[in-house]
Structure formats: structure tokens, C-alpha cells
Design an enzyme around this catalytic site. Structure first.
Site, PDB file in Angstrom:
ATOM      1  N   ARG A  16     -10.535  10.478   1.610  1.00  0.00           N
ATOM      2  CA  ARG A  16     -10.507  11.198   2.889  1.00  0.00           C
ATOM      3  C   ARG A  16     -11.832  11.922   3.098  1.00  0.00           C
ATOM      4  O   ARG A  16     -12.325  12.018   4.219  1.00  0.00           O
ATOM      5  CB  ARG A  16      -9.317  12.172   2.927  1.00  0.00           C
ATOM      6  CG  ARG A  16      -7.960  11.501   2.610  1.00  0.00           C
ATOM      7  CD  ARG A  16      -7.263  10.949   3.831  1.00  0.00           C
ATOM      8  NE  ARG A  16      -6.246   9.951   3.474  1.00  0.00           N
ATOM      9  CZ  ARG A  16      -4.948  10.190   3.329  1.00  0.00           C
ATOM     10  NH1 ARG A  16      -4.455  11.411   3.506  1.00  0.00           N
ATOM     11  NH2 ARG A  16      -4.122   9.220   3.007  1.00  0.00           N
ATOM     12  N   GLU A  64       7.413  -6.916   1.723  1.00  0.00           N
ATOM     13  CA  GLU A  64       6.104  -6.893   2.381  1.00  0.00           C
ATOM     14  C   GLU A  64       5.323  -8.168   2.034  1.00  0.00           C
ATOM     15  O   GLU A  64       4.646  -8.750   2.875  1.00  0.00           O
ATOM     16  CB  GLU A  64       5.291  -5.667   1.935  1.00  0.00           C
ATOM     17  CG  GLU A  64       5.801  -4.338   2.470  1.00  0.00           C
ATOM     18  CD  GLU A  64       5.400  -4.083   3.923  1.00  0.00           C
ATOM     19  OE1 GLU A  64       4.753  -4.964   4.531  1.00  0.00           O
ATOM     20  OE2 GLU A  64       5.738  -3.010   4.456  1.00  0.00           O
ATOM     21  N   ARG A  90       0.835   9.795   5.948  1.00  0.00           N
ATOM     22  CA  ARG A  90       1.010   8.418   6.432  1.00  0.00           C
ATOM     23  C   ARG A  90       2.353   7.847   5.987  1.00  0.00           C
ATOM     24  O   ARG A  90       2.503   6.638   5.834  1.00  0.00           O
ATOM     25  CB  ARG A  90      -0.117   7.537   5.884  1.00  0.00           C
ATOM     26  CG  ARG A  90      -1.526   8.046   6.133  1.00  0.00           C
ATOM     27  CD  ARG A  90      -2.524   6.912   5.962  1.00  0.00           C
ATOM     28  NE  ARG A  90      -3.888   7.342   5.799  1.00  0.00           N
ATOM     29  CZ  ARG A  90      -4.666   7.814   6.784  1.00  0.00           C
ATOM     30  NH1 ARG A  90      -4.177   7.945   7.996  1.00  0.00           N
ATOM     31  NH2 ARG A  90      -5.911   8.162   6.547  1.00  0.00           N
ATOM     32  N   TYR A 106     -14.956   1.129  -7.443  1.00  0.00           N
ATOM     33  CA  TYR A 106     -16.237   1.769  -7.139  1.00  0.00           C
ATOM     34  C   TYR A 106     -17.243   1.587  -8.276  1.00  0.00           C
ATOM     35  O   TYR A 106     -18.412   1.870  -8.124  1.00  0.00           O
ATOM     36  CB  TYR A 106     -16.008   3.251  -6.804  1.00  0.00           C
ATOM     37  CG  TYR A 106     -15.129   3.410  -5.582  1.00  0.00           C
ATOM     38  CD1 TYR A 106     -15.654   3.249  -4.309  1.00  0.00           C
ATOM     39  CD2 TYR A 106     -13.757   3.645  -5.700  1.00  0.00           C
ATOM     40  CE1 TYR A 106     -14.849   3.340  -3.185  1.00  0.00           C
ATOM     41  CE2 TYR A 106     -12.937   3.745  -4.590  1.00  0.00           C
ATOM     42  CZ  TYR A 106     -13.487   3.590  -3.333  1.00  0.00           C
ATOM     43  OH  TYR A 106     -12.686   3.669  -2.223  1.00  0.00           O
ATOM     44  N   LYS A 136      -2.145  -1.613  -3.961  1.00  0.00           N
ATOM     45  CA  LYS A 136      -2.993  -0.434  -3.910  1.00  0.00           C
ATOM     46  C   LYS A 136      -2.133   0.817  -3.906  1.00  0.00           C
ATOM     47  O   LYS A 136      -1.168   0.861  -3.145  1.00  0.00           O
ATOM     48  CB  LYS A 136      -3.787  -0.523  -2.608  1.00  0.00           C
ATOM     49  CG  LYS A 136      -4.696   0.612  -2.342  1.00  0.00           C
ATOM     50  CD  LYS A 136      -5.348   0.408  -1.022  1.00  0.00           C
ATOM     51  CE  LYS A 136      -6.219   1.599  -0.762  1.00  0.00           C
ATOM     52  NZ  LYS A 136      -6.818   1.551   0.534  1.00  0.00           N
ATOM     53  N   LYS A 194       0.848  -1.181   0.000  1.00  0.00           N
ATOM     54  CA  LYS A 194       0.000   0.000   0.000  1.00  0.00           C
ATOM     55  C   LYS A 194       0.885   1.232   0.000  1.00  0.00           C
ATOM     56  O   LYS A 194       1.603   1.494   0.961  1.00  0.00           O
ATOM     57  CB  LYS A 194      -0.913  -0.004   1.220  1.00  0.00           C
ATOM     58  CG  LYS A 194      -1.872   1.165   1.228  1.00  0.00           C
ATOM     59  CD  LYS A 194      -2.850   1.034   2.373  1.00  0.00           C
ATOM     60  CE  LYS A 194      -3.824   2.184   2.378  1.00  0.00           C
ATOM     61  NZ  LYS A 194      -4.681   2.137   3.564  1.00  0.00           N
ATOM     62  N   SER A 214      -9.969   5.748  -4.925  1.00  0.00           N
ATOM     63  CA  SER A 214     -10.843   6.910  -5.110  1.00  0.00           C
ATOM     64  C   SER A 214     -10.311   7.907  -6.142  1.00  0.00           C
ATOM     65  O   SER A 214     -11.070   8.400  -6.976  1.00  0.00           O
ATOM     66  CB  SER A 214     -11.052   7.603  -3.765  1.00  0.00           C
ATOM     67  OG  SER A 214      -9.813   7.985  -3.185  1.00  0.00           O
TER      68      SER A 214
HETATM   69  C1  PBG Z   1      -7.327   3.032   5.199  1.00  0.00           C
HETATM   70  C2  PBG Z   1      -7.723   3.047   3.782  1.00  0.00           C
HETATM   71  C3  PBG Z   1      -7.582   4.088   2.856  1.00  0.00           C
HETATM   72  C4  PBG Z   1      -8.124   3.635   1.658  1.00  0.00           C
HETATM   73  C5  PBG Z   1      -8.608   2.368   1.873  1.00  0.00           C
HETATM   74  N1  PBG Z   1      -8.328   1.999   3.184  1.00  0.00           N
HETATM   75  C6  PBG Z   1      -7.089   5.448   3.038  1.00  0.00           C
HETATM   76  C7  PBG Z   1      -5.690   5.733   3.307  1.00  0.00           C
HETATM   77  O1  PBG Z   1      -4.846   4.856   3.460  1.00  0.00           O
HETATM   78  O2  PBG Z   1      -5.386   6.929   3.401  1.00  0.00           O
HETATM   79  C8  PBG Z   1      -8.174   4.425   0.389  1.00  0.00           C
HETATM   80  C9  PBG Z   1      -9.159   3.940  -0.635  1.00  0.00           C
HETATM   81  C10 PBG Z   1      -9.398   4.885  -1.733  1.00  0.00           C
HETATM   82  O3  PBG Z   1      -8.732   5.927  -1.867  1.00  0.00           O
HETATM   83  O4  PBG Z   1     -10.315   4.601  -2.540  1.00  0.00           O
HETATM   84  N2  PBG Z   1      -8.399   2.635   6.015  1.00  0.00           N
END
Ligand code: PBG
Length: 333
Positions: free
Chosen positions: A213, A240, A224, A320, A255, A203, A281
Site C-alpha cells: 500500500r 475460483e 477489500r 521482489y 497470493k 487472492k 510485500s
Molecule cells: C492489487 C494488488 C495488490 C498487490 C498486488 N496487486 C494489493 C492489494 O490487493 O491490496 C499486493 C502485492 C504485494 O503486497 O506485494 N492491484
């Protein structure tokens, strides 16, 4: 160049002549069962709330979430990944709503399971960021840094309550070291060997999470980068991966998807467990925004992104557009 040598009669275009010919020789096919719908459910609302940066996606009420889950079943979608958005006043430093049996995510898991039973694979986000008032994916130490091992204890409890609430699969997404191991131990510890783990293995710390967000009403200030991966790194992804597999991951995820197709391919070439990619997203928002401006053919662009992710080696795609794309696929479009 090619293994066949330089054959002057070769004409690749012969295999592109008709729709039936192209369909027959297509190397990559999408199937509704490979699509997973991420969905947001928000506590304390009576109507769904649109997410402005994700046109067409809403924060669901408990009721409309049930409907969305039922529609996903109708469309033949493979799974649903739930994210809970608790009331602002309930968020705290340790993310209590995430382990409250009556927290919104747990209630939503029960709702969706009672709606779909086993017809859809029901998954839950196992992470604290939606539930903490500081918006980080873990709990903080006295200096305000994310405390890895204290966070793991919270994750273990989350795994237990999510399994109790009916999750078929939990998805640890906080990028804490050891998160898959503690989730597995916690589940086994309550006799839930049957609950699977979809590990957010790779990730990246991505700007493309921006719209998410808003979707979860994140309280995060800062970033993060001390727990999510640096976009510059590929070999780190394999490290990982090795750890997550050793800790008991049943499925692994990369991701975001589109900017990291090289990583999807490398992971897919490495493993014998299912590989998922999360079209996040910001990837969704880019296509929707360009299409709304008339700059892209929306539906074709969507299918091209999904095909590209599939071709790169992902057997599962979180998107989505899952229900919509699944309906197109069902109709043979
Ligand atoms: C963390 C999480 C995130 C997403 C999925 N799980 C946000 C992040 O790590 O900041 C992002 C998913 C997306 O952007 O569609 N719970």
C-alpha cells in the site's frame, strides 16, 4: 510404515554427507527463468523513491525502471510485473490513469518493451486500485460499494490499452467475478489473441499486503473483504480456479505465498496450466526486517522461502528478490 518395510540398515543420513551428494539428490531446484520481478514505476519523480517498509525496493522513475528491466534480463529472470503509480492529482473515482494511453503504466510498458524486446516476459497489473482516488480495485456504486460489472467494463479497456502498450501478459488482480472472461474477450476483440492472461485466481484478503500500500501510494480506507478471499477458505479457492480456467486463464496464481502453501499444492495438483505464487510485500518485509536485526541469515532465509514455494508446487514465483536470487542461482550458489 514405509513401502519398504522396517529395514534396520536404512540410514537416510548417507545421502546428506557432502555438498555434492546433497546437490545430486535435491528434489527441488530453482531456476532464474521461473522468477518474476514485480516493479513499481511512479509518475512525476526524477529520482527513485525508497519504500520504507520494503528496504531495497524503490518506486522507479521511467529511466531506472528500464535499467532494472535490463538487469533482470542479465540475471536470467523470466518476467517482470509492472505496477504504475500515477500522480495523486490524476487519480479519480474511475481510475482514469489506468486506461489513459499516456498513463504511467502504459508509458512504462512501452519503455520496458523497447528496452528488453522479447527477452523478458513483460506483464502488467490489471487492476484499478493504483489509479482510483478511493483506492478500491473497482469503481463504486451510489452506495459506495464496489460495482462488479461496471468494474469489468473498465478492466476490458485496461486490457486493451495494456496490450497496445506492449504487455505480453496481463494480470487481472482485482478479484472481480468475470474478470478473466472480459479480459480475454477484450483482447480477442482487438485481434490480440497472442496476449496471455495470468489470472490472480486465488487472492486472499491479507494483512501482508501492508507494505504494498505504501509502494503504490494507496488511497484505500477500509478493506477489500467483499472481493478478496477469506483466509479461512480453501475449497473456495478451487471454485475460483474452475471459473478462471473456464474463462480462459493461461496461467493461474496464488497470493500470498508462504501462509498459503497448502493452497499452492492443491491448485498445482489440480491443473495443467502453469501455477504461479506471489511472495508479497509483507513476506519480503518480514525477512528483511528480521535480517536487519541480525535475527535471520538473510540470503539463506530468502532461498529457503523460494525453495519452499517451489516445493509446494509453484512453477513460477513472483518475488521482489527475483534479480538478486537469479544472480545467486547463475553463480551456482
Ligand atoms: C492489487 C494488488 C495488490 C498487490 C498486488 N496487486 C494489493 C492489494 O490487493 O491490496 C499486493 C502485492 C504485494 O503486497 O506485494 N492491484
Amino acid at each position: 510404515m514405509s513401502v519398504y518395510g522396517n529395514f534396520p540398515g536404512a540410514r537416510p543420513r548417507r545421502l546428506r554427507t557432502t555438498p555434492a551428494m546433497r546437490r545430486m539428490v535435491a528434489e527441488t531446484r530453482l531456476h532464474p527463468a521461473e522468477l518474476i520481478l514485480p516493479a513499481f514505476v511512479r509518475e512525476g519523480i526524477s529520482e527513485p523513491v525508497p519504500i520504507s517498509a520494503m528496504p531495497g525496493v524503490v518506486q522507479h522513475t521511467r529511466n531506472t525502471l528500464r535499467k532494472a528491466a535490463a538487469e533482470a534480463v542479465q540475471a536470467g529472470v523470466g518476467g517482470i510485473m509492472l505496477f504504475g503509480v500515477p500522480e495523486e492529482s490524476k487519480k479519480d473515482a474511475i481510475g482514469s490513469p489506468g486506461t489513459d494511453p499516456n498513463g504511467i503504466l502504459q508509458l512504462a510498458l512501452q519503455d520496458v518493451r523497447s528496452e528488453v524486446g522479447d527477452d523478458l516476459v513483460v506483464m502488467s497489473d490489471l487492476c484499478l486500485d493504483e489509479h482510483t482516488d478511493h483506492g478500491h480495485c473497482g469503481v463504486l456504486d451510489a452506495e459506495g460499494r464496489v460495482d462488479n460489472d461496471a468494474t469489468l467494463e473498465r478492466y476490458a479497456e485496461m486490457a486493451r490499452v495494456q496490450a497496445d502498450a506492449g504487455a505480453h501478459v496481463v494480470g487481472p488482480s482485482g478479484m472481480m467475478d468475470g474478470q478473466v472472461r472480459v479480459a480475454r474477450e477484450a483482447l480477442d476483440g482487438i485481434g490480440r489473441q497472442d496476449v496471455s492472461i495470468l489470472a490472480y485466481t486465488v487472492k486472499y484478503s491479507s494483512a501482508f499486503y501492508g507494505p504494498f500500500r505504501e509502494a503504490v501510494g494507496s488511497s484505500l480506507r477500509g478493506d477489500r473483504k467483499t472481493y478478496q478471499q477469506d483466509p479461512a477458505n480453501a475449497r473456495e479457492a478451487l471454485r475460483e480456479l474452475a471459473l478462471d480456467l473456464a474463462e480462459g486463464a493461461d496461467m493461474v496464481m496464488v497470493k500470498p505465498a508462504l501462509p498459503y502453501l497448502d493452497i499452492v499444492r492443491r491448485i498445482a495438483d489440480e491443473v495443467d496450466v502453469p501455477v504461479a505464487a506471489y511472495q508479497i510485500s509483507g513476506e519480503y518485509a518480514m525477512v528483511e526486517a528480521a535480517a536487519a536485526n541480525g535475527w535471520l541469515e538473510r540470503d539463506r532465509a530468502i532461498m529457503e522461502t523460494l525453495t519452499g514455494i517451489r516445493r509446494a508446487g509453484a512453477g513460477l514465483i513472483l518475488t521482489y528478490w527475483a534479480s538478486e536470487a537469479a544472480r545467486w542461482l547463475q553463480r551456482g550458489e
